[in-house]
Write a protein that holds these residues in place. Structure first.
Motif, mmCIF file in Angstrom:
data_model
loop_
_atom_site.group_PDB
_atom_site.id
_atom_site.type_symbol
_atom_site.label_atom_id
_atom_site.label_comp_id
_atom_site.label_asym_id
_atom_site.label_seq_id
_atom_site.Cartn_x
_atom_site.Cartn_y
_atom_site.Cartn_z
ATOM 1 N N SER A 1 0.942 -1.285 -0.187
ATOM 2 C CA SER A 1 0.010 0.127 0.090
ATOM 3 C C SER A 1 0.692 1.373 0.164
ATOM 4 O O SER A 1 0.412 2.373 0.546
ATOM 5 N N GLN A 2 2.247 1.168 -0.430
ATOM 6 C CA GLN A 2 3.025 2.259 -0.712
ATOM 7 C C GLN A 2 3.046 2.775 -1.911
ATOM 8 O O GLN A 2 3.784 3.800 -2.505
ATOM 9 N N LYS A 3 2.681 1.863 -3.002
ATOM 10 C CA LYS A 3 2.798 2.056 -4.490
ATOM 11 C C LYS A 3 1.226 1.921 -4.940
ATOM 12 O O LYS A 3 0.634 1.265 -4.624
ATOM 13 N N GLU B 1 -19.014 2.837 -3.105
ATOM 14 C CA GLU B 1 -20.234 2.090 -2.760
ATOM 15 C C GLU B 1 -20.733 2.516 -1.308
ATOM 16 O O GLU B 1 -22.055 2.685 -1.366
ATOM 17 N N ARG B 2 -20.097 3.175 -0.435
ATOM 18 C CA ARG B 2 -20.767 3.327 0.632
ATOM 19 C C ARG B 2 -20.881 4.924 0.832
ATOM 20 O O ARG B 2 -21.350 5.157 2.163
ATOM 21 N N GLY B 3 -20.547 5.680 0.237
ATOM 22 C CA GLY B 3 -20.673 6.773 0.150
ATOM 23 C C GLY B 3 -19.942 7.527 1.327
ATOM 24 O O GLY B 3 -20.100 8.565 2.046
ATOM 25 N N LEU B 4 -18.549 6.978 1.568
ATOM 26 C CA LEU B 4 -17.517 7.301 2.347
ATOM 27 C C LEU B 4 -16.727 8.280 1.715
ATOM 28 O O LEU B 4 -16.125 8.168 0.878
ATOM 29 N N ARG B 5 -16.548 9.412 2.730
ATOM 30 C CA ARG B 5 -15.601 10.666 2.502
ATOM 31 C C ARG B 5 -14.337 10.510 3.468
ATOM 32 O O ARG B 5 -14.325 10.623 4.614
ATOM 33 N N PRO B 6 -13.120 9.612 2.968
ATOM 34 C CA PRO B 6 -11.815 9.368 3.938
ATOM 35 C C PRO B 6 -10.917 10.502 4.371
ATOM 36 O O PRO B 6 -10.888 11.513 3.445
ATOM 37 N N HIS B 7 -10.597 10.710 5.456
ATOM 38 C CA HIS B 7 -9.274 11.117 5.866
ATOM 39 C C HIS B 7 -8.327 10.189 5.361
ATOM 40 O O HIS B 7 -8.275 9.125 5.952
ATOM 41 N N LEU B 8 -7.173 10.498 4.668
ATOM 42 C CA LEU B 8 -6.255 9.617 4.242
ATOM 43 C C LEU B 8 -5.012 9.779 4.907
ATOM 44 O O LEU B 8 -4.420 10.649 4.822
ATOM 45 N N LEU B 9 -4.749 8.678 5.591
ATOM 46 C CA LEU B 9 -3.425 8.453 6.411
ATOM 47 C C LEU B 9 -2.539 7.431 5.493
ATOM 48 O O LEU B 9 -2.600 6.151 5.705
ATOM 49 N N VAL C 1 0.652 6.002 -3.180
ATOM 50 C CA VAL C 1 -0.626 5.323 -3.613
ATOM 51 C C VAL C 1 -1.690 6.331 -3.481
ATOM 52 O O VAL C 1 -2.786 5.766 -3.806
ATOM 53 N N ARG C 2 -1.486 7.579 -3.287
ATOM 54 C CA ARG C 2 -2.461 8.489 -3.508
ATOM 55 C C ARG C 2 -3.297 8.497 -4.657
ATOM 56 O O ARG C 2 -4.626 9.143 -4.713
ATOM 57 N N SER C 3 -2.648 8.522 -5.693
ATOM 58 C CA SER C 3 -3.449 8.645 -7.166
ATOM 59 C C SER C 3 -4.564 7.342 -7.002
ATOM 60 O O SER C 3 -5.435 7.835 -7.879
ATOM 61 N N GLU C 4 -4.509 6.520 -6.389
ATOM 62 C CA GLU C 4 -5.577 5.735 -6.458
ATOM 63 C C GLU C 4 -6.877 6.051 -5.962
ATOM 64 O O GLU C 4 -8.087 5.333 -6.027
#
Length: 270
Positions: free
Chosen positions: A57-59, A93-101, A106-109
């Motif tokens: 999950s780093q690339k 699918e779940r309508g979730l808005r994430p805070h990304l840590l 991998v941010r482009s995903e």
């Protein structure tokens, strides 16, 4: 243990872990494990179906595949099951808005995901991004939610790079679980849903598939709980104590991927 012919009978599909099985990562891109490039090539020339199943999950999937191709591996994006694209789909699918840590690699995903006013936290192997400040920010987001949702891209304890062992996302996931009094949803090995996704993409049933990995819990235990067989390689994060693990016993232990492929070509294909 039963003879190899009995243990491998009926195998039609092979799931391959990547880190620690195909190559050891590193700041310079890492190095292939001896014999692994040729082993993958031989496997793909056989009648067996092959899919790559990673917790990296780093690339991004594209960057990971590009790295492996430059190292000589016969691999394409469409053959790889990885946690970031699967997580992105779940968020939509779940309508979730994430805070990304997560790691910048991998941010482009998640480019197509709404991250405003977050209602969940997504944690991945952020590497140097796992600072106190960033962990505390994720903690505060979760604590401000009435029903906190934490999604973790895998739950590995550690992995191996050319420089040595590296802490994985699982250690930080557990810290947030403990601090917030919640349980994370894991997208990646050893999640049963993740293995089932890989099997569906490969087009074989669990009893017809075998996992080859270096993680006794995430790869071997996770695959077996889904009804698959599993071989552990003595490369990557493998530790001698894995062969006496109190809860998980692999269907076989091999020195490397090349040995595993030799056995499969000898016994699984009739």
């Amino acid at each position: 243990m039963a003879a190899w012919g009995e243990r491998l009978a009926g195998v039609r599909g092979v799931l391959l872990d990547i880190s620690g099985v195909l190559y050891d990562g590193g700041e310079d891109g890492g190095t292939p494990i001896p014999g692994s490039v040729e082993a993958v090539a031989r496997l793909k020339l056989s009648k067996l179906k092959v899919r790559f199943c990673t917790n990296d999950s780093q690339k991004s999937r594209r960057d990971l595949v590009g790295l492996l191709q430059r190292q000589g591996f016969d691999i394409s994006e469409g053959e790889v099951t990885s946690p970031a694209p699967a997580t992105s789909l779940i968020l939509k699918e779940r309508g979730l808005r994430p805070h990304l840590l997560i790691h910048d690699g991998v941010r482009s995903e998640f480019d197509q995901i709404d991250t405003s006013n977050p209602n969940c936290v997504v944690i991945a192997d952020a590497g140097e991004g796992f600072s106190y400040q960033n962990m505390n920010k994720a903690f505060r987001v979760l604590m401000d939610l009435e029903k906190p949702v934490l999604i973790s891209l895998g739950k590995g304890r550690y992995y191996k790079e050319t420089s040595g062992l590296m802490l994985d996302v699982g250690a930080y996931m557990k810290a947030l679980e403990y601090a917030c009094g919640i349980e994370a949803q894991v997208v990646g090995k050893p999640s049963p849903e993740y293995f089932q996704l890989a099997l569906k993409e490969m087009g074989v049933e669990a009893h017809e598939a075998i996992m080859i990995g270096d993680d006794i819990v995430g790869d071997i235990g996770g695959a077996q709980r889904c009804g698959m067989r599993a071989l552990q390689v003595r490369t990557g994060k493998f530790r001698p104590s894995d062969e006496q693990h109190p809860e998980v016993t692999a269907d076989g232990y091999v020195d490397n991927l090349a040995e595993a492929v030799n056995l499969l070509l000898q016994h699984a294909i009739k």
